[in-house]
Every structure is written in C-alpha cells, then in structure tokens.
Design a protein around this motif. Structure first.
Motif, PDB file in Angstrom:
ATOM      1  N   GLY A 210      32.346  -2.533   0.645  1.00 48.93           N
ATOM      2  CA  GLY A 210      31.650  -2.581   1.924  1.00 48.93           C
ATOM      3  C   GLY A 210      32.129  -1.578   2.950  1.00 48.93           C
ATOM      4  O   GLY A 210      31.367  -1.144   3.802  1.00 48.93           O
ATOM      5  N   TRP A 211      33.389  -1.181   2.878  1.00 50.75           N
ATOM      6  CA  TRP A 211      33.914  -0.213   3.829  1.00 50.75           C
ATOM      7  C   TRP A 211      33.382   1.195   3.565  1.00 50.75           C
ATOM      8  O   TRP A 211      33.544   2.094   4.376  1.00 50.75           O
ATOM      9  CB  TRP A 211      35.442  -0.201   3.811  1.00 50.75           C
ATOM     10  N   ASN A 212      32.720   1.375   2.431  1.00 49.86           N
ATOM     11  CA  ASN A 212      32.265   2.703   2.023  1.00 49.86           C
ATOM     12  C   ASN A 212      30.743   2.828   2.009  1.00 49.86           C
ATOM     13  O   ASN A 212      30.206   3.779   1.447  1.00 49.86           O
ATOM     14  CB  ASN A 212      32.839   3.016   0.643  1.00 49.86           C
ATOM     15  N   CYS A 213      30.034   1.864   2.593  1.00 48.67           N
ATOM     16  CA  CYS A 213      28.575   1.908   2.612  1.00 48.67           C
ATOM     17  C   CYS A 213      28.049   1.077   3.784  1.00 48.67           C
ATOM     18  O   CYS A 213      28.806   0.442   4.485  1.00 48.67           O
ATOM     19  CB  CYS A 213      28.006   1.415   1.279  1.00 48.67           C
ATOM     20  N   HIS A 214      26.753   1.078   3.929  1.00 50.52           N
ATOM     21  CA  HIS A 214      26.091   0.296   4.983  1.00 50.52           C
ATOM     22  C   HIS A 214      25.550  -0.980   4.363  1.00 50.52           C
ATOM     23  O   HIS A 214      24.821  -0.923   3.368  1.00 50.52           O
ATOM     24  CB  HIS A 214      24.971   1.106   5.610  1.00 50.52           C
ATOM     25  N   VAL A 215      25.916  -2.127   4.943  1.00 52.43           N
ATOM     26  CA  VAL A 215      25.454  -3.424   4.436  1.00 52.43           C
ATOM     27  C   VAL A 215      24.853  -4.197   5.596  1.00 52.43           C
ATOM     28  O   VAL A 215      25.449  -4.293   6.667  1.00 52.43           O
ATOM     29  CB  VAL A 215      26.624  -4.250   3.838  1.00 52.43           C
ATOM     30  N   GLU A 216      23.659  -4.746   5.366  1.00 54.08           N
ATOM     31  CA  GLU A 216      23.032  -5.585   6.405  1.00 54.08           C
ATOM     32  C   GLU A 216      22.259  -6.727   5.750  1.00 54.08           C
ATOM     33  O   GLU A 216      21.749  -6.585   4.643  1.00 54.08           O
ATOM     34  CB  GLU A 216      22.131  -4.777   7.312  1.00 54.08           C
ATOM     35  N   ARG A 217      22.196  -7.835   6.463  1.00 55.23           N
ATOM     36  CA  ARG A 217      21.395  -8.967   5.976  1.00 55.23           C
ATOM     37  C   ARG A 217      19.919  -8.611   6.004  1.00 55.23           C
ATOM     38  O   ARG A 217      19.468  -7.919   6.910  1.00 55.23           O
ATOM     39  CB  ARG A 217      21.630 -10.205   6.831  1.00 55.23           C
ATOM     40  N   VAL A 218      19.200  -9.106   5.007  1.00 59.83           N
ATOM     41  CA  VAL A 218      17.759  -8.872   4.937  1.00 59.83           C
ATOM     42  C   VAL A 218      17.058  -9.998   5.665  1.00 59.83           C
ATOM     43  O   VAL A 218      17.442 -11.115   5.568  1.00 59.83           O
ATOM     44  CB  VAL A 218      17.286  -8.784   3.488  1.00 59.83           C
TER      45      VAL A 218
ATOM     46  N   GLU B 101      23.227   0.185   1.359  1.00 56.78           N
ATOM     47  CA  GLU B 101      22.885   1.603   1.258  1.00 56.78           C
ATOM     48  C   GLU B 101      24.175   2.391   1.070  1.00 56.78           C
ATOM     49  O   GLU B 101      25.065   2.363   1.919  1.00 56.78           O
ATOM     50  CB  GLU B 101      22.166   2.063   2.516  1.00 56.78           C
ATOM     51  N   ALA B 102      24.283   3.046  -0.065  1.00 53.98           N
ATOM     52  CA  ALA B 102      25.447   3.885  -0.372  1.00 53.98           C
ATOM     53  C   ALA B 102      25.006   5.349  -0.367  1.00 53.98           C
ATOM     54  O   ALA B 102      23.871   5.660  -0.018  1.00 53.98           O
ATOM     55  CB  ALA B 102      26.025   3.485  -1.717  1.00 53.98           C
ATOM     56  N   ASP B 103      25.890   6.240  -0.810  1.00 56.26           N
ATOM     57  CA  ASP B 103      25.604   7.672  -0.756  1.00 56.26           C
ATOM     58  C   ASP B 103      24.290   8.062  -1.419  1.00 56.26           C
ATOM     59  O   ASP B 103      23.456   8.711  -0.825  1.00 56.26           O
ATOM     60  CB  ASP B 103      26.737   8.468  -1.416  1.00 56.26           C
ATOM     61  N   HIS B 104      24.107   7.673  -2.673  1.00 62.09           N
ATOM     62  CA  HIS B 104      22.945   8.141  -3.417  1.00 62.09           C
ATOM     63  C   HIS B 104      22.061   7.030  -3.957  1.00 62.09           C
ATOM     64  O   HIS B 104      21.214   7.268  -4.807  1.00 62.09           O
ATOM     65  CB  HIS B 104      23.400   9.034  -4.580  1.00 62.09           C
ATOM     66  N   THR B 105      22.257   5.824  -3.483  1.00 64.22           N
ATOM     67  CA  THR B 105      21.467   4.708  -4.001  1.00 64.22           C
ATOM     68  C   THR B 105      21.431   3.577  -2.990  1.00 64.22           C
ATOM     69  O   THR B 105      22.176   3.576  -2.014  1.00 64.22           O
ATOM     70  CB  THR B 105      22.049   4.211  -5.351  1.00 64.22           C
ATOM     71  N   ASP B 106      20.560   2.633  -3.226  1.00 64.80           N
ATOM     72  CA  ASP B 106      20.530   1.424  -2.405  1.00 64.80           C
ATOM     73  C   ASP B 106      20.121   0.253  -3.282  1.00 64.80           C
ATOM     74  O   ASP B 106      19.499   0.423  -4.333  1.00 64.80           O
ATOM     75  CB  ASP B 106      19.605   1.568  -1.201  1.00 64.80           C
ATOM     76  N   PHE B 107      20.528  -0.938  -2.857  1.00 66.78           N
ATOM     77  CA  PHE B 107      20.255  -2.171  -3.590  1.00 66.78           C
ATOM     78  C   PHE B 107      19.947  -3.284  -2.611  1.00 66.78           C
ATOM     79  O   PHE B 107      20.370  -3.239  -1.457  1.00 66.78           O
ATOM     80  CB  PHE B 107      21.492  -2.622  -4.400  1.00 66.78           C
ATOM     81  N   THR B 108      19.227  -4.284  -3.077  1.00 68.48           N
ATOM     82  CA  THR B 108      19.143  -5.560  -2.387  1.00 68.48           C
ATOM     83  C   THR B 108      19.640  -6.610  -3.364  1.00 68.48           C
ATOM     84  O   THR B 108      19.540  -6.441  -4.578  1.00 68.48           O
ATOM     85  CB  THR B 108      17.700  -5.913  -1.957  1.00 68.48           C
ATOM     86  N   GLY B 109      20.194  -7.676  -2.826  1.00 60.47           N
ATOM     87  CA  GLY B 109      20.679  -8.733  -3.707  1.00 60.47           C
ATOM     88  C   GLY B 109      21.400  -9.804  -2.940  1.00 60.47           C
ATOM     89  O   GLY B 109      21.472  -9.780  -1.705  1.00 60.47           O
ATOM     90  N   ILE B 110      21.945 -10.765  -3.674  1.00 60.25           N
ATOM     91  CA  ILE B 110      22.688 -11.859  -3.064  1.00 60.25           C
ATOM     92  C   ILE B 110      24.181 -11.611  -3.263  1.00 60.25           C
ATOM     93  O   ILE B 110      24.614 -11.099  -4.288  1.00 60.25           O
ATOM     94  CB  ILE B 110      22.276 -13.240  -3.624  1.00 60.25           C
ATOM     95  N   VAL B 111      24.950 -11.956  -2.233  1.00 62.24           N
ATOM     96  CA  VAL B 111      26.402 -11.798  -2.269  1.00 62.24           C
ATOM     97  C   VAL B 111      26.986 -13.028  -2.941  1.00 62.24           C
ATOM     98  O   VAL B 111      26.701 -14.161  -2.550  1.00 62.24           O
ATOM     99  CB  VAL B 111      26.975 -11.639  -0.849  1.00 62.24           C
ATOM    100  N   LEU B 112      27.790 -12.795  -3.971  1.00 59.44           N
ATOM    101  CA  LEU B 112      28.425 -13.894  -4.686  1.00 59.44           C
ATOM    102  C   LEU B 112      29.882 -14.000  -4.265  1.00 59.44           C
ATOM    103  O   LEU B 112      30.607 -13.009  -4.266  1.00 59.44           O
ATOM    104  CB  LEU B 112      28.350 -13.662  -6.198  1.00 59.44           C
TER     105      LEU B 112
END
Length: 102
Positions: free
Chosen positions: A94-102, A48-59
C-alpha cells in the motif's frame, strides 16, 4: 440517501462485490482458513500501481487484528477477479501505490 441517478452504479458495485464473496467461498478450505471470512464490512477497494490497476476485497490474515484490514498503508492481501475469473490472491504494498475504497 442515494440519488436516483446513483442507483445503477450502486447496484453494479454491489453485484461485483457479491461476486467476489461468492467466488472466495469456493476456494479450497486450506486457502480460506488463512484469512478472516469476508463479509459486507470487508473493504472493497481500487488499487492503482505503476502499470496496472485492480479492484477487489481486502483479506485480513487470521494472525492479525481484524481492525487492520482498513490500514491501506501496509502490505495486504487483495482478492481480485480482474484477471482470473476464478479469482487471484495478490499481495499489495500500500505504501507504493494508490488505494481507495470503491
């Protein structure tokens, strides 16, 4: 053990995760070669960032230790199907948004 009410959610998450793996495997070889091959231990995250969010796999990049794929407080590559059915590679800070495991 999962409660029966959790099973549909777990099944849906697994289906989405497997779709990411399948579509990543169809990317051109020269793109796939830059990253560790994703598998069932690959982090599946919500960003989750300022104006958008995504789901996906970390490469994980091939030139970094595989253990670093769980460090979400750094820049990392996310493979997401949210906006493009063929998938897209995104650089996440990552330091500029919220990241969590699904």
């Amino acid at each position: 053990m999962s409660k029966p009410c959790d099973l549909p959610i777990l099944t849906e998450k697994k289906r989405i995760f497997e779709a990411h793996l399948a579509i990543f495997s169809r990317l051109p070889a020269h793109i796939r070669a830059r990253y560790w091959k994703p598998d069932y231990n690959t982090p599946f995250v919500y960003v989750e960032a300022d104006h958008t969010d995504f789901t996906g796999i970390v490469l994980g990049d091939r030139d970094e230790p595989y253990e670093d794929v769980d460090d979400f407080d750094r820049a990392f590559t996310l493979f997401s199907l949210d906006c493009e059915p063929a998938g897209e590679l995104l650089t996440i800070y990552g330091w500029n948004c919220h990241v969590e495991r699904v």
